[in-house]
Design a protein around this motif. Structure first.
Motif, PDB file in Angstrom:
ATOM      1  N   PRO A 173     -24.084 -35.942 -19.338  1.00 14.19           N
ATOM      2  CA  PRO A 173     -25.452 -35.839 -19.394  1.00 14.19           C
ATOM      3  C   PRO A 173     -25.107 -37.381 -19.740  1.00 14.19           C
ATOM      4  O   PRO A 173     -25.482 -38.043 -19.121  1.00 14.19           O
ATOM      5  CB  PRO A 173     -26.250 -35.080 -19.710  1.00 14.19           C
ATOM      6  N   ILE A 174     -25.148 -37.589 -21.340  1.00 13.15           N
ATOM      7  CA  ILE A 174     -25.080 -38.917 -21.679  1.00 13.15           C
ATOM      8  C   ILE A 174     -24.392 -40.160 -21.166  1.00 13.15           C
ATOM      9  O   ILE A 174     -24.956 -41.116 -21.256  1.00 13.15           O
ATOM     10  CB  ILE A 174     -24.119 -38.169 -23.112  1.00 13.15           C
ATOM     11  N   ARG A 175     -22.796 -39.383 -20.626  1.00 12.72           N
ATOM     12  CA  ARG A 175     -22.347 -40.782 -19.986  1.00 12.72           C
ATOM     13  C   ARG A 175     -22.562 -41.388 -18.704  1.00 12.72           C
ATOM     14  O   ARG A 175     -22.659 -42.190 -18.103  1.00 12.72           O
ATOM     15  CB  ARG A 175     -20.756 -39.501 -19.641  1.00 12.72           C
ATOM     16  N   ALA A 176     -23.873 -40.074 -18.530  1.00 11.82           N
ATOM     17  CA  ALA A 176     -24.108 -40.209 -16.862  1.00 11.82           C
ATOM     18  C   ALA A 176     -25.266 -41.567 -17.026  1.00 11.82           C
ATOM     19  O   ALA A 176     -25.828 -42.423 -16.036  1.00 11.82           O
ATOM     20  CB  ALA A 176     -24.984 -39.138 -15.779  1.00 11.82           C
ATOM     21  N   LEU A 177     -26.309 -40.823 -17.989  1.00 10.41           N
ATOM     22  CA  LEU A 177     -27.326 -41.569 -18.191  1.00 10.41           C
ATOM     23  C   LEU A 177     -26.263 -43.869 -19.511  1.00 10.41           C
ATOM     24  O   LEU A 177     -27.190 -44.707 -18.502  1.00 10.41           O
ATOM     25  CB  LEU A 177     -27.449 -41.651 -20.078  1.00 10.41           C
ATOM     26  N   THR A 178     -24.987 -43.628 -19.562  1.00 12.61           N
ATOM     27  CA  THR A 178     -24.719 -44.955 -20.164  1.00 12.61           C
ATOM     28  C   THR A 178     -24.354 -45.713 -18.138  1.00 12.61           C
ATOM     29  O   THR A 178     -24.215 -46.899 -18.728  1.00 12.61           O
ATOM     30  CB  THR A 178     -23.758 -44.357 -20.309  1.00 12.61           C
TER      31      THR A 178
END
Lengths: 377, 313
Positions: free
Chosen positions: A321-326
């Motif tokens: 999810p954090i990777r998607a946020l980046t």
């Protein structure tokens, strides 16, 4: 669009920045300070890990092991102790974060079987440092093993195995010395440009509201688009000057190898600047006090840029999810681009993916910014 | 440009609210070309809100403004080409010099270099600012700032000039310069709308709108406003004006009492009948031998009388 009004706005804004000590400090001093602090301060390399040695045997073989640790450059022996409790004592006092214990029968076991255990103890309160130090220690031991195995083989006249020994021979590309500074400094440049650019433009509209000059300005025929472009031109020039300065420091001071073309660097940096300035401008239109706008600009740029751009924390290792946020963190594209240009010498064609991300971002921001400012009280 | 005699500004049914507060309520007036039209009223009367709507920087809730044939609400940017607006708060750049401010506003209105040179020379000399060209606007005195504001507003020869309390906090000399420039402008056919809280300034306008509570209560020339004042005005010199006022307020036939420095202005329903009564009244309150004489009303008297306030305290 009227070029004369646009240029008049650009001229006026330039005079104001030139006469505003706060803006000048942000434009000129912030890049210098951050380049020094982040360029020197942030390093993932660990050198001279303080090491504590408890050599119970003190033989030629045991000293050879210790020498391997020291000569690797990663460790420096701070203490040679003679009691086991001394390790705990030294670690408690922070005098070492690693200790090796060489058992009393080390050389005898080694001579007899070709292998002998050595104990390594780490202070894992700083997990990151410990992991790296552990990796270095394993490397040192692996080298020692190879040397010992070669000796043992020749001493016992053993036949090399028919299938041969499989060895992994690491081949490091692009950052051959594995110097993390080469990896981090281009990222630092991206962080600085993102912070400085947004800080400067965040003041530009809010300053007019705060000082009461907006009411008269919007009573003139100047259009919202002319206001935006006229105001952004001086900051674009400042942003490109700051970029030139930071990149020059990266290349000539920190000696980061530069393998790409200046043209590619210029085009991508200009695109990044457009995004950065557009975001600052959007904030400035929304928030009518200079202090508020600059706080929001700091908040919006600082955290995502330092945490999620991949400049120190690798994006690949983030949870999904954090990777998607980046993908919404615009500096990540520029960090990727800069590293590729610096270390791999990539051209525009190679960089199509991050360039596309950055271009879409720029288009969206400019579209929003052009519509944000209304000539109404 | 509007034909001579035709209204340069037409305002009709103009309203504006901020939340629950109705700042301007359905006001309407016409201003002819070459007029100096004054908006007069106490703080909070809606003067600034009206000026902002005229200047097309504030969107009206309702109503129509036509300036020089252009519907301001529909085409604000077109209207702005021929407008000049000086906000109440100093609106120029304090970190720019006098010349730089003039240059900036001249460029925004597309004034040519030669025009800018000759016009700024003339305006700066009329304003007494010629020797301050290189000074930062922030380092000018209050009066000089306002005059610089006027210079910048006039650098493109507007057809309509909107001034929101232009001489508040301005010294008498600067005010005289200021008005001299305004009279010159009127001669050249510029229509001027200004708001003011100064009554002596209101008297210089060709027509006045008395604004109170967001509505226009009266709108006429200063002399006709004076004539329309109900009752007669008496002036009484007094050593203790406040004491005299307290003695007069609310007595029979007294419509209003106003302190005017060392005198008291008393508005009565009938001068001939009330003068003897007032003599007697004042004797009884410890003001023997008061000199009571009829006097010409000033605009302040008219203003207070027409807005129905018993006394200005």
């Amino acid at each position: 669009m009227n070029l004369r009004r646009l240029l008049a706005m650009a001229f006026k804004e330039t005079l104001q920045v030139w006469r505003d000590p706060r803006s000048l400090a942000v434009a000129l001093l912030m890049p210098l300070m951050q380049m020094a602090i982040l360029g020197y301060g942030v390093s993932l390399d660990i050198k001279h890990v303080p090491l504590c040695v408890y050599d119970q045997e003190n033989s030629q073989a045991s000293r050879a092991i210790v020498d391997r640790f020291v000569s690797s450059g990663w460790f420096s022996v701070g203490h040679v102790i003679s009691r086991e409790s001394g390790i705990r004592y030294a670690m408690d006092r922070g005098e070492c974060i690693a200790a090796i214990v060489i058992p009393v029968n080390f050389s005898r076991t080694l001579a007899a079987s070709g292998s002998a255990p050595v104990q390594a103890i780490f202070d894992a309160t700083d997990v990151n440092t410990t992991n790296i130090a552990l990796g270095y220690a394993q490397g040192v031991v692996a080298q020692a093993n190879a040397a010992v195995a070669a000796q043992w083989n020749s001493a016992h006249a053993a036949q090399p195995s028919l299938v041969g020994q499989t060895e992994i021979e690491p081949s490091v590309w692009f950052n051959e010395t594995l110097d993390s500074r080469y990896f981090i400094v281009p990222g630092v440049v991206a962080v600085i440009l993102a912070l400085v650019g947004a800080q400067l433009t965040s003041l530009t509209i809010s300053r007019e509201w705060e000082r009461g000059t907006m009411e008269q300005l919007i009573s003139t025929p100047i259009t919202a688009l002319e206001v935006m472009l006229g105001k952004l031109i001086p900051y674009f020039v400042i942003g490109m000057a700051d970029a030139t300065f930071c990149l020059a420091v990266a290349i000539f001071w920190f000696s980061v190898p530069f393998r790409g073309s200046v043209g590619t660097l210029f085009v991508t940096t200009a695109l990044f600047n457009v995004v950065v300035l557009g975001i600052g401008y959007l904030i400035s239109v929304r928030i009518r006090s200079q202090l508020g706008a600059s706080q929001v600009a700091l908040l919006v740029t600082m955290l995502p840029t330092t945490l999620l751009s991949g400049y120190t924390f690798p994006i690949d290792q983030m949870p999904a999810p954090i990777r998607a946020l980046t993908f919404f963190v615009y500096p990540r594209y520029y960090v990727t681009i800069l590293r590729a240009i610096f270390l791999k010498g990539s051209g525009l064609a190679d960089l199509w993916a991050p360039l596309l991300g950055l271009s879409l971002y720029a288009a969206a921001i400019i579209w929003l910014a052009a519509r944000a400012f209304r000539k109404r009280l | 440009m509007a034909a001579p005699g035709e209204a340069a500004i037409r305002v009709h049914g103009l309203s504006k609210s901020f939340g629950q507060v109705q700042a301007v309520r359905a006001i309407g007036f016409d201003v002819s070309q070459g007029e100096i039209f004054g908006l007069v009223g106490p703080d909070g009367a809606g003067k600034t809100t009206t000026m902002r709507m005229l200047a097309a920087v504030l969107q009206p809730d309702e109503g129509e403004i036509v300036i020089d044939g252009v519907d301001v609400a529909a085409e604000p940017e077109l209207a702005k080409l021929h407008l000049s607006y000086m906000p109440q708060r100093f609106g120029l750049y304090e970190d720019l010099t006098v010349s730089e401010n003039i240059f900036f506003y001249a460029e925004l209105f597309g004034v040519s270099r030669s025009e800018r040179m000759s016009r700024s020379e003339r305006l700066l000399s009329a304003a007494g600012l010629l020797s301050f060209r290189r000074r930062l606007a922030g380092q000018l005195s209050g009066g000089m700032k306002q005059k610089l504001g006027l210079v910048c507003a006039l650098i493109h020869t507007p057809k309509v000039l909107l001034l929101d309390e232009p001489t508040t906090g301005v010294d008498p000399v600067s005010r005289r310069d200021f008005w001299a420039i305004l009279y010159d402008l009127r001669e050249s056919g510029v229509t001027i709308v200004l708001s003011t809280a100064y009554m002596d300034e209101a008297e210089r306008c060709s027509r006045l709108a008395l604004l109170h509570g967001g509505a226009i209560r009266h709108c006429d020339t200063p002399s006709r406003l004076k004539e329309s004042m109900p009752g007669a005005l008496l002036a009484i010199p007094a050593a203790d004006p406040r004491g005299m006022r307290d003695a007069l307020v609310g007595k029979p036939g007294v419509l209003g009492v106003l302190l005017m420095g060392d005198r008291v202005h008393v508005r009565v329903d009938d001068a001939a009948k009330r003068i003897p009564e007032l003599h007697a009244l004042l004797e009884g309150h410890g003001f023997p031998g008061a000199v009571i004489e009829p006097t010409e009303p000033g605009i302040e008297d008219v203003f207070v009388a027409l807005l129905g306030q018993g006394s200005a305290s």
